[in-house]
Each structure stands twice: as C-alpha cells, then as structure tokens.
Design a protein around this motif. Structure first.
Motif, PDB file in Angstrom:
ATOM      1  N   LEU A  94       0.500  -1.187   0.033  1.00 17.08           N
ATOM      2  CA  LEU A  94       0.035   0.178   0.042  1.00 17.08           C
ATOM      3  C   LEU A  94       0.902   1.095  -0.278  1.00 17.08           C
ATOM      4  O   LEU A  94       0.527   2.280  -0.383  1.00 17.08           O
ATOM      5  CB  LEU A  94      -0.817  -0.031   1.348  1.00 17.08           C
ATOM      6  N   GLY A  95       1.821   0.961   0.501  1.00 14.09           N
ATOM      7  CA  GLY A  95       2.599   2.650   0.671  1.00 14.09           C
ATOM      8  C   GLY A  95       4.118   2.506  -0.444  1.00 14.09           C
ATOM      9  O   GLY A  95       4.943   3.414  -0.164  1.00 14.09           O
ATOM     10  N   GLY A  96       3.842   1.603  -0.769  1.00 14.19           N
ATOM     11  CA  GLY A  96       4.708   2.173  -2.806  1.00 14.19           C
ATOM     12  C   GLY A  96       6.275   1.091  -2.515  1.00 14.19           C
ATOM     13  O   GLY A  96       6.826   1.117  -2.537  1.00 14.19           O
ATOM     14  N   ALA A  97       5.331  -0.357  -2.761  1.00  7.84           N
ATOM     15  CA  ALA A  97       6.962  -1.155  -2.229  1.00  7.84           C
ATOM     16  C   ALA A  97       7.099  -1.297  -3.434  1.00  7.84           C
ATOM     17  O   ALA A  97       6.599  -1.325  -4.548  1.00  7.84           O
ATOM     18  CB  ALA A  97       6.213  -2.538  -1.951  1.00  7.84           C
ATOM     19  N   TYR A  98       8.612  -2.193  -3.274  1.00  8.97           N
ATOM     20  CA  TYR A  98       9.248  -2.663  -4.986  1.00  8.97           C
ATOM     21  C   TYR A  98      10.365  -3.618  -4.813  1.00  8.97           C
ATOM     22  O   TYR A  98      10.348  -4.310  -3.572  1.00  8.97           O
ATOM     23  CB  TYR A  98       9.797  -1.207  -5.483  1.00  8.97           C
ATOM     24  N   ILE A  99      10.443  -4.431  -5.270  1.00  7.43           N
ATOM     25  CA  ILE A  99      11.491  -6.017  -5.542  1.00  7.43           C
ATOM     26  C   ILE A  99      12.339  -5.287  -5.814  1.00  7.43           C
ATOM     27  O   ILE A  99      12.926  -4.486  -6.556  1.00  7.43           O
ATOM     28  CB  ILE A  99      10.598  -6.720  -6.556  1.00  7.43           C
ATOM     29  N   VAL A 100      13.319  -5.423  -4.704  1.00  7.42           N
ATOM     30  CA  VAL A 100      15.097  -5.635  -4.907  1.00  7.42           C
ATOM     31  C   VAL A 100      15.452  -6.863  -5.647  1.00  7.42           C
ATOM     32  O   VAL A 100      15.589  -8.077  -5.204  1.00  7.42           O
ATOM     33  CB  VAL A 100      15.262  -4.821  -4.243  1.00  7.42           C
ATOM     34  N   TYR A 101      16.420  -7.115  -6.782  1.00  7.67           N
ATOM     35  CA  TYR A 101      17.321  -8.625  -7.268  1.00  7.67           C
ATOM     36  C   TYR A 101      18.322  -8.408  -6.392  1.00  7.67           C
ATOM     37  O   TYR A 101      18.927  -7.105  -6.773  1.00  7.67           O
ATOM     38  CB  TYR A 101      16.970  -8.164  -8.687  1.00  7.67           C
ATOM     39  N   ASP A 102      19.355  -8.910  -5.625  1.00  9.87           N
ATOM     40  CA  ASP A 102      20.448  -9.667  -5.356  1.00  9.87           C
ATOM     41  C   ASP A 102      21.412 -10.191  -6.941  1.00  9.87           C
ATOM     42  O   ASP A 102      20.999 -11.205  -7.188  1.00  9.87           O
ATOM     43  CB  ASP A 102      20.830 -11.143  -4.679  1.00  9.87           C
ATOM     44  N   CYS A 103      21.966  -9.223  -7.737  1.00 11.41           N
ATOM     45  CA  CYS A 103      22.853  -9.761  -8.802  1.00 11.41           C
ATOM     46  C   CYS A 103      24.251  -9.778  -7.901  1.00 11.41           C
ATOM     47  O   CYS A 103      25.023  -8.973  -7.910  1.00 11.41           O
ATOM     48  CB  CYS A 103      22.812  -8.469  -9.750  1.00 11.41           C
ATOM     49  N   ALA A 104      24.938 -11.104  -8.493  1.00 13.54           N
ATOM     50  CA  ALA A 104      25.781 -12.056  -7.954  1.00 13.54           C
ATOM     51  C   ALA A 104      26.896 -11.876  -8.895  1.00 13.54           C
ATOM     52  O   ALA A 104      27.004 -12.631  -9.800  1.00 13.54           O
ATOM     53  CB  ALA A 104      25.347 -13.171  -6.898  1.00 13.54           C
ATOM     54  N   ILE A 105      27.991 -10.876  -8.804  1.00  9.96           N
ATOM     55  CA  ILE A 105      28.976 -11.243 -10.200  1.00  9.96           C
ATOM     56  C   ILE A 105      30.623 -10.921  -9.635  1.00  9.96           C
ATOM     57  O   ILE A 105      30.463 -10.576  -8.860  1.00  9.96           O
ATOM     58  CB  ILE A 105      28.727  -9.219 -10.980  1.00  9.96           C
ATOM     59  N   THR A 106      30.492 -12.839 -10.371  1.00  9.05           N
ATOM     60  CA  THR A 106      31.823 -12.805 -10.049  1.00  9.05           C
ATOM     61  C   THR A 106      32.675 -12.390 -11.071  1.00  9.05           C
ATOM     62  O   THR A 106      32.229 -12.085 -12.032  1.00  9.05           O
ATOM     63  CB  THR A 106      32.255 -14.107 -10.116  1.00  9.05           C
ATOM     64  N   THR A 107      33.978 -11.403 -10.524  1.00 11.01           N
ATOM     65  CA  THR A 107      34.507 -10.542 -11.043  1.00 11.01           C
ATOM     66  C   THR A 107      35.503 -11.675 -12.006  1.00 11.01           C
ATOM     67  O   THR A 107      36.016 -12.832 -11.277  1.00 11.01           O
ATOM     68  CB  THR A 107      35.549  -9.925 -10.724  1.00 11.01           C
ATOM     69  N   LYS A 108      36.914 -11.601 -12.841  1.00  3.09           N
ATOM     70  CA  LYS A 108      37.649 -12.364 -13.116  1.00  3.09           C
ATOM     71  C   LYS A 108      38.175 -13.021 -12.170  1.00  3.09           C
ATOM     72  O   LYS A 108      39.052 -13.728 -12.497  1.00  3.09           O
ATOM     73  CB  LYS A 108      38.281 -11.877 -14.479  1.00  3.09           C
ATOM     74  N   GLU A 109      38.930 -12.134 -11.176  1.00  4.39           N
ATOM     75  CA  GLU A 109      39.911 -12.544 -10.207  1.00  4.39           C
ATOM     76  C   GLU A 109      39.171 -13.614  -8.960  1.00  4.39           C
ATOM     77  O   GLU A 109      40.093 -13.067  -7.936  1.00  4.39           O
ATOM     78  CB  GLU A 109      40.110 -11.130  -9.413  1.00  4.39           C
TER      79      GLU A 109
END
Length: 190
Positions: A94-109
């Motif tokens: 009701l108060g403006g909810a939103y969805i957040v995605y957890d992006c796990a990015i593995t670097t070359k290192e």
C-alpha cells in the motif's frame, strides 16, 4: 543396414564384427583407446601456446596453419559469472513497495560483487546502452522482460522475471566489448 557376423560361445568362431561406420562416406577419425597420456598432451599444448609464432594466438593442434583466434584474455569485460541469486520485496504494497534483485557478479579475479537493483535500474542501463553503444552493437542487447503492474508481486511472476533478468544481465556483462563499457561499470558500482 546389413547384419554383422558375431561370434558367440555357442556357435563357435566366426568372422570379426564389421566396424559400425564401415560404410560411411564422411571423414571419421577414430582414436584408438591405447592409453592416451593426458599429462603429456597437456604439456605439449602448453608448449605450443608458449611459442610466439603468430599474433593470432596459439596454433591449433590439428594443423600448422590454423590458429585459435578466440581472443581469450582480450575481453574488456570484468565479469566471468553473473547470477541473480534472489529477490526481496521492500516496503508494503500500500505504501509503495518494490522488488529488489540480488545480482551476484563474479569478477575475473574471483571477487563476488553483490549489487541490489530494482527493475527500473535494469531498464535505465538498457536505455543508456542503446544510447551510448555504436549502432552495430545494438543487436547484442536482448530485450528486457516486460513490466506487469498487475502481477508484479506474485512469486511465480517475480521468479520468472528474475531468470529473464539474469539472462539479460549475463548477456550484457559477459559480452567481450559491452561488458567493459563505462555505463556497465557505473551501473555495477552504483
């Protein structure tokens, strides 16, 4: 297909079975199973790769004039793996909810960067890349999954969107040229 003669213990000796590809017209090379020394083959390949014989990369083991020009090591992308490991709802509906995605990015290192992004951040990156990239690279950008205001809080919809966003983000971040572009780096670090 013609039947082949086989020898069975009851019928006594007969001719050896015909090779299963005896009548093929295509080139077929059969490597005999005589104990290939994998370590020796690996050492030979490493030795071939160390020779600076061509700017196109290491020679192919099959020919002296074919090179493996796959540009390995020359990619501008900084990531080697991209997963969207989950999502969470922030706020109340009701108060403006939103969805957040957890992006796990593995670097070359091997470092894992967790970037928490809303769908609008993906849409913003998409439009920025369409604006900044040369026209010939636009076809490398897949389309974003569509918005759906009526079902945006349903778990099935969110999980499907998570998988589609993961595909989209992997296509962008792992691309050898686009993955190292300034808009992508800024998006990850923001």
């Amino acid at each position: 297909m013609t039947p082949t003669a086989t020898s069975s213990p009851q019928s006594g000796p007969s001719t050896a079975p015909a090779h299963p590809f005896a009548h093929t017209k295509n080139l077929l090379v059969i490597i005999p199973d005589n104990g290939i020394d994998v370590e020796e083959e690996s050492r030979l390949y490493d030795q071939l790769c160390e020779r600076p014989s061509s700017p196109n990369g290491p020679p192919s083991i099959f020919s002296n004039d074919i090179y493996l020009g796959d540009n390995s090591g020359e990619s501008l992308a900084f990531a080697r793996d991209v997963k969207i490991s989950g999502w969470t709802s922030v706020g109340d509906k009701l108060g403006g909810a939103y969805i957040v995605y957890d992006c796990a990015i593995t670097t070359k290192e091997g470092t894992v960067i967790h970037a928490h992004k809303r769908y609008s951040a993906f849409a913003q990156l998409h439009s920025t890349l369409r604006r900044c990239l040369p026209h010939y690279q636009h076809h490398f950008l897949p389309t974003l999954p569509p918005k759906s205001p009526l079902s945006k809080y349903r778990p099935q919809f969110i999980d499907r969107r998570r998988r589609l966003l993961q595909y989209w983000l992997a296509s962008v971040l792992l691309h050898p040229e686009i993955g190292g572009s300034k808009p992508v780096r800024m998006w990850v670090m923001d």
